[in-house]
Design a protein around this motif. Structure first.
Motif, PDB file in Angstrom:
ATOM      1  N   LEU A  11       0.792  -1.223   0.000  1.00  0.00           N
ATOM      2  CA  LEU A  11       0.000   0.000   0.000  1.00  0.00           C
ATOM      3  C   LEU A  11       0.829   1.280   0.000  1.00  0.00           C
ATOM      4  CD1 LEU A  11      -2.903  -1.119   2.336  1.00  0.00           C
ATOM      5  CD2 LEU A  11      -2.929  -0.868  -0.138  1.00  0.00           C
ATOM      6  N   GLU A  14       1.499   2.490  -3.364  1.00  0.00           N
ATOM      7  CA  GLU A  14       0.325   2.987  -4.089  1.00  0.00           C
ATOM      8  C   GLU A  14      -0.216   4.290  -3.499  1.00  0.00           C
ATOM      9  OE1 GLU A  14      -1.109   1.528  -6.798  1.00  0.00           O
ATOM     10  OE2 GLU A  14       0.300  -0.128  -6.812  1.00  0.00           O
ATOM     11  N   LEU A  15      -0.136   4.406  -2.174  1.00  0.00           N
ATOM     12  CA  LEU A  15      -0.831   5.489  -1.480  1.00  0.00           C
ATOM     13  C   LEU A  15       0.090   6.478  -0.763  1.00  0.00           C
ATOM     14  CD1 LEU A  15      -3.546   3.273   0.269  1.00  0.00           C
ATOM     15  CD2 LEU A  15      -3.775   4.508  -1.885  1.00  0.00           C
ATOM     16  N   VAL A  19      -2.519   8.011   4.420  1.00  0.00           N
ATOM     17  CA  VAL A  19      -3.732   7.878   3.617  1.00  0.00           C
ATOM     18  C   VAL A  19      -4.717   8.910   4.144  1.00  0.00           C
ATOM     19  CG1 VAL A  19      -5.549   6.307   2.853  1.00  0.00           C
ATOM     20  CG2 VAL A  19      -3.246   5.422   3.354  1.00  0.00           C
ATOM     21  N   VAL A  24      -7.793   8.879  -2.943  1.00  0.00           N
ATOM     22  CA  VAL A  24      -6.667   7.961  -3.191  1.00  0.00           C
ATOM     23  C   VAL A  24      -7.077   6.517  -2.943  1.00  0.00           C
ATOM     24  CG1 VAL A  24      -4.831   9.656  -2.802  1.00  0.00           C
ATOM     25  CG2 VAL A  24      -5.606   8.266  -0.895  1.00  0.00           C
ATOM     26  N   VAL A  25      -7.941   6.313  -1.953  1.00  0.00           N
ATOM     27  CA  VAL A  25      -8.434   4.962  -1.657  1.00  0.00           C
ATOM     28  C   VAL A  25      -9.316   4.475  -2.809  1.00  0.00           C
ATOM     29  CG1 VAL A  25      -9.804   3.569  -0.055  1.00  0.00           C
ATOM     30  CG2 VAL A  25      -8.264   5.333   0.832  1.00  0.00           C
ATOM     31  N   LEU A  28      -7.200   3.407  -5.739  1.00  0.00           N
ATOM     32  CA  LEU A  28      -6.586   2.109  -5.450  1.00  0.00           C
ATOM     33  C   LEU A  28      -7.574   0.968  -5.695  1.00  0.00           C
ATOM     34  CD1 LEU A  28      -4.320   0.282  -4.217  1.00  0.00           C
ATOM     35  CD2 LEU A  28      -5.470   0.648  -2.035  1.00  0.00           C
ATOM     36  N   GLY A  54     -10.510   8.440   4.968  1.00  0.00           N
ATOM     37  CA  GLY A  54      -9.801   7.406   4.211  1.00  0.00           C
ATOM     38  C   GLY A  54     -10.180   6.014   4.695  1.00  0.00           C
ATOM     39  N   TYR A  58     -12.117   3.128   2.594  1.00  0.00           N
ATOM     40  CA  TYR A  58     -11.458   1.817   2.533  1.00  0.00           C
ATOM     41  C   TYR A  58     -12.437   0.722   2.962  1.00  0.00           C
ATOM     42  CZ  TYR A  58      -8.450  -2.039   3.899  1.00  0.00           C
ATOM     43  OH  TYR A  58      -7.894  -3.289   4.049  1.00  0.00           O
TER      44      TYR A  58
END
Length: 105
Positions: A11, A14-15, A19, A24-25, A28, A54, A58
């Motif tokens: 993660l 990617e993030l 977070v 952004v979540v 992903l 976030g 998620y």
């Protein structure tokens, strides 16, 4: 646990380490949806912080995508925030207030 047969997502690559936004979540999870693998390992190593929004995004997306998620290497703070969000009652009906009568003098 056979991690080699599953897609592993690191993660922080990617993030980033923090977070902070739903966006952004969301980005992903749109990538994760395209993976052929039915099982996805989410590696939280080096994720230092996740905001409440976030964490909410998620949790929502993790529960809507039809894949099995395995979460590893969560810090104590990240785990706590995800627990707080998961334990929220989203189905609470709003209390309806009685109408207010306004009169002028």
């Amino acid at each position: 646990l056979t991690l080699h047969k599953m897609k592993r997502v690191i993660l922080h690559r990617e993030l980033g380490h923090n977070v902070a936004t739903r966006n952004v979540v969301s980005i992903l999870f749109s990538k994760i949806e395209k993976y052929k693998s039915k099982e996805v390992v989410l590696d939280f190593d080096k994720i230092d912080f996740i905001s409440r929004s976030g964490a909410a995004e998620y949790t929502k997306l993790k529960n809507t995508i039809k894949k099995k998620f395995i979460e590893i290497n969560q810090s104590k703070d990240v785990k706590k925030m995800l627990e707080v969000v998961a334990n929220q009652k989203h189905d609470k009906p709003y209390k309806e207030l009685p109408p207010v009568r306004i009169s002028t003098i």
